[in-house]
Write a protein that holds these residues in place. Structure first.
Motif, mmCIF file in Angstrom:
data_model
loop_
_atom_site.group_PDB
_atom_site.id
_atom_site.type_symbol
_atom_site.label_atom_id
_atom_site.label_comp_id
_atom_site.label_asym_id
_atom_site.label_seq_id
_atom_site.Cartn_x
_atom_site.Cartn_y
_atom_site.Cartn_z
ATOM 1 N N TRP A 1 -10.413 -11.518 1.132
ATOM 2 C CA TRP A 1 -9.114 -11.771 0.826
ATOM 3 C C TRP A 1 -8.889 -12.715 -0.146
ATOM 4 O O TRP A 1 -7.688 -12.658 -0.782
ATOM 5 C CB TRP A 1 -8.226 -12.000 2.230
ATOM 6 C CG TRP A 1 -8.382 -11.019 3.190
ATOM 7 C CD1 TRP A 1 -8.945 -10.916 4.347
ATOM 8 C CD2 TRP A 1 -7.482 -9.484 2.984
ATOM 9 N NE1 TRP A 1 -8.789 -9.492 5.065
ATOM 10 C CE2 TRP A 1 -7.762 -9.000 4.179
ATOM 11 C CE3 TRP A 1 -6.535 -9.278 2.153
ATOM 12 C CZ2 TRP A 1 -7.292 -7.688 4.563
ATOM 13 C CZ3 TRP A 1 -6.125 -7.977 2.262
ATOM 14 C CH2 TRP A 1 -6.286 -7.330 3.477
ATOM 15 N N ARG B 1 -2.549 -9.383 10.007
ATOM 16 C CA ARG B 1 -2.227 -10.195 8.665
ATOM 17 C C ARG B 1 -0.887 -10.456 8.372
ATOM 18 O O ARG B 1 -0.225 -9.179 8.551
ATOM 19 C CB ARG B 1 -3.066 -9.961 7.409
ATOM 20 C CG ARG B 1 -4.734 -10.159 7.716
ATOM 21 C CD ARG B 1 -5.262 -9.541 6.429
ATOM 22 N NE ARG B 1 -4.960 -10.691 5.082
ATOM 23 C CZ ARG B 1 -5.223 -11.835 5.109
ATOM 24 N NH1 ARG B 1 -6.512 -12.388 5.887
ATOM 25 N NH2 ARG B 1 -5.052 -12.468 3.984
ATOM 26 N N LYS C 1 -8.836 -6.504 0.784
ATOM 27 C CA LYS C 1 -10.143 -6.832 1.070
ATOM 28 C C LYS C 1 -10.759 -5.187 1.209
ATOM 29 O O LYS C 1 -10.218 -4.352 1.918
ATOM 30 C CB LYS C 1 -10.603 -7.432 2.452
ATOM 31 C CG LYS C 1 -11.926 -7.545 2.626
ATOM 32 C CD LYS C 1 -12.029 -8.345 4.182
ATOM 33 C CE LYS C 1 -13.332 -8.313 4.774
ATOM 34 N NZ LYS C 1 -13.626 -8.874 6.164
#
Length: 197
Positions: free
Chosen positions: A196, A77, A99
């Motif tokens: 997320w 990410r 998350k």
């Protein structure tokens, strides 16, 4: 993240653990270090390797350490960045989203100028609903002045998971050194969510 919540003591933020038996070295200026054993060519090259040749002078800024950014690093990410040079009071109102169960790291980018700074440490207290749930202390290391940014990245941590762990957390962070100089203290926040979003 620790699982046993602890009540906040009035001096909780000041409780920075010391390494037993460790005594910080006597402070020496950069000029003193550069002049030591000046005739020893191999030592001179070693000092250049450690300190570099592109030293930051920071003429307009007297600070030795300038903490510029903090990032949330999750593999796969893009990094989420927080600027630490402006109004720090807004950081608590812009929480990171993590998350549940995700492995993440905190990366701190900083600039060292004028002199070598010994024993930089990153200290972090995490709270949920006013109760301290975690206390973390990382030895960052000693750094010489450089014109470019330097960084420290914490070891990977796993975000807690499950319905009970989800929610809003606030964090009090400090970037300090062996001489107990507080180079920056800031508060920020993160939310543990199922995903997320």
């Amino acid at each position: 993240m620790a699982s046993d919540p602890q009540e906040i003591s009035p001096h909780a933020e000041e409780e920075i653990e010391e390494t037993p038996g460790y005594k910080p070295p006597a402070e020496k200026s950069l000029a003193e270090i550069q002049q030591l054993d000046d005739e020893d060519e191999s030592l001179k090259k070693y000092k250049e390797t450690l300190l570099g040749t592109n030293l930051a002078t920071g003429i307009d800024d007297p600070r030795k350490v300038i903490v510029e950014k903090m990032c949330l690093v999750v593999e796969g990410r893009p990094d989420v960045e927080l600027a630490l040079t402006g109004d720090l009071s807004v950081l608590k109102s812009s929480p990171f989203v993590i998350k549940e169960g995700t492995e993440y790291r905190i990366k701190i980018l900083f600039r060292i100028q004028h002199e070598i700074v010994c024993g930089l440490k990153y200290h972090q207290l995490t709270y949920r609903k006013g109760i301290r749930v975690d206390k973390t202390h990382f030895m960052v290391g000693s750094y010489g002045p450089k014109a470019e940014l330097q960084f420290y990245q914490t070891p990977a941590e796993e975000a807690p998971k499950g319905m009970v762990a989800r929610g809003h957390y606030t964090v009090k962070s400090k970037f300090i050194d062996d001489d107990k100089n507080d180079h920056l203290s800031w508060e920020w926040a993160f939310d543990i969510k199922k995903d997320w979003q």
